[in-house]
Design an enzyme around this catalytic site. Sequence first.
Site, PDB file in Angstrom:
ATOM      1  N   PHE A  47     -14.056   1.997   5.403  1.00 60.80           N
ATOM      2  CA  PHE A  47     -13.044   1.277   4.629  1.00 60.80           C
ATOM      3  C   PHE A  47     -12.713   2.315   3.392  1.00 60.80           C
ATOM      4  O   PHE A  47     -13.734   2.621   2.960  1.00 60.80           O
ATOM      5  CB  PHE A  47     -13.524  -0.168   4.297  1.00 60.80           C
ATOM      6  CG  PHE A  47     -12.603  -0.810   3.371  1.00 60.80           C
ATOM      7  CD1 PHE A  47     -11.523  -1.461   4.158  1.00 60.80           C
ATOM      8  CD2 PHE A  47     -12.497  -0.644   1.964  1.00 60.80           C
ATOM      9  CE1 PHE A  47     -10.338  -2.075   3.486  1.00 60.80           C
ATOM     10  CE2 PHE A  47     -11.344  -1.716   1.352  1.00 60.80           C
ATOM     11  CZ  PHE A  47     -10.522  -2.442   2.060  1.00 60.80           C
ATOM     12  N   ASP A  95      -4.667   1.585  11.273  1.00 60.18           N
ATOM     13  CA  ASP A  95      -6.025   1.422  11.475  1.00 60.18           C
ATOM     14  C   ASP A  95      -6.065   0.713  12.917  1.00 60.18           C
ATOM     15  O   ASP A  95      -5.952   1.472  13.883  1.00 60.18           O
ATOM     16  CB  ASP A  95      -6.498   0.050  10.647  1.00 60.18           C
ATOM     17  CG  ASP A  95      -7.936  -0.218  10.620  1.00 60.18           C
ATOM     18  OD1 ASP A  95      -8.704   0.667  11.252  1.00 60.18           O
ATOM     19  OD2 ASP A  95      -8.191  -1.288  10.276  1.00 60.18           O
ATOM     20  N   LYS A 142      -6.962   6.131  10.854  1.00 56.80           N
ATOM     21  CA  LYS A 142      -8.248   5.977  10.925  1.00 56.80           C
ATOM     22  C   LYS A 142      -8.920   6.256  12.298  1.00 56.80           C
ATOM     23  O   LYS A 142      -8.151   5.897  13.355  1.00 56.80           O
ATOM     24  CB  LYS A 142      -8.705   4.468  10.747  1.00 56.80           C
ATOM     25  CG  LYS A 142      -9.586   4.515   9.942  1.00 56.80           C
ATOM     26  CD  LYS A 142     -10.182   2.940   9.246  1.00 56.80           C
ATOM     27  CE  LYS A 142      -9.817   2.660   8.264  1.00 56.80           C
ATOM     28  NZ  LYS A 142     -10.340   1.368   7.812  1.00 56.80           N
ATOM     29  N   ASP A 144       0.780   3.346   4.658  1.00 55.72           N
ATOM     30  CA  ASP A 144      -0.327   3.979   4.137  1.00 55.72           C
ATOM     31  C   ASP A 144      -1.566   4.325   4.846  1.00 55.72           C
ATOM     32  O   ASP A 144      -1.812   5.463   4.993  1.00 55.72           O
ATOM     33  CB  ASP A 144      -0.917   2.918   2.858  1.00 55.72           C
ATOM     34  CG  ASP A 144      -1.205   1.738   3.380  1.00 55.72           C
ATOM     35  OD1 ASP A 144      -1.069   1.405   4.617  1.00 55.72           O
ATOM     36  OD2 ASP A 144      -1.556   0.758   2.604  1.00 55.72           O
ATOM     37  N   GLY A 190       0.688  -1.453   0.029  1.00 57.17           N
ATOM     38  CA  GLY A 190      -0.105   0.146   0.127  1.00 57.17           C
ATOM     39  C   GLY A 190       0.868   1.102  -0.005  1.00 57.17           C
ATOM     40  O   GLY A 190       0.377   2.325  -0.578  1.00 57.17           O
TER      41      GLY A 190
END
Length: 192
Positions: free
Chosen positions: A160, A111, A139, A108, A52
């Site tokens: 997402f 999360d 996130k 990237d 990513g």
Amino acid sequence: MEANVTDRVLSDDIEDVIVSEEQIKLRVRELGRQISEDYRGKDLMLVGILRGAFVFLADLIREMGISVETDFIAISSYGSASTTSGVVRILKDLDDDIADKHVLIVEDILDTGLTLNYLIKNLSSRRPASLEICSFIVKEGKQRVPIRLKYSGFTVPNTFVVGYGLDYAQMYRNLPFIGTLKRSVYEDDAIL
Ligand code: 5GP
């Protein structure tokens, strides 16, 4: 007749643009300048996490005015397409030794933090001069382990996202912005 995957116009699958191409360009420029200032005179090695981070890293180094080495580590986490289990496997290790180098991990998206938590432990055992993290996206409200970021680009809601290196089923990485997918794209896969 159903469209072949190669006939697909990727932007047609996007519900909302969360971070625009213009916003990305400006922020990457700021980050490149800031990192160059902070690491001037130091042996800096950027470690991109595949797959990513390759898009962000490629843009970032071109906004940096200092000499910098790059290397990549490819990892796969056990779990479904959209959740991380925290059990990480190295698919491709770094090519270079990072001992005594100033290492900046380029990721990237942060999360749960489980992937970075594993990488920090793994890379710090190789005795770098310093080890810091730059995650382009964070996130909101998802972190399960505390991760200290030295740099970050944008915070996005807990949903997402794809684009700018981030995939769904290996697609959408080449979108120049970050967005959410229409429900119809993933409803059969139950990713959320
Ligand atoms: P973590 O270990 O922090 O939960 O997850 C990090 C990895 O999960 C990222 O490097 C990315 O590959 C994947 N990931 C987490 N959230 C998203 C998301 O919203 N979209 C995409 N495409 N990948 C994500």
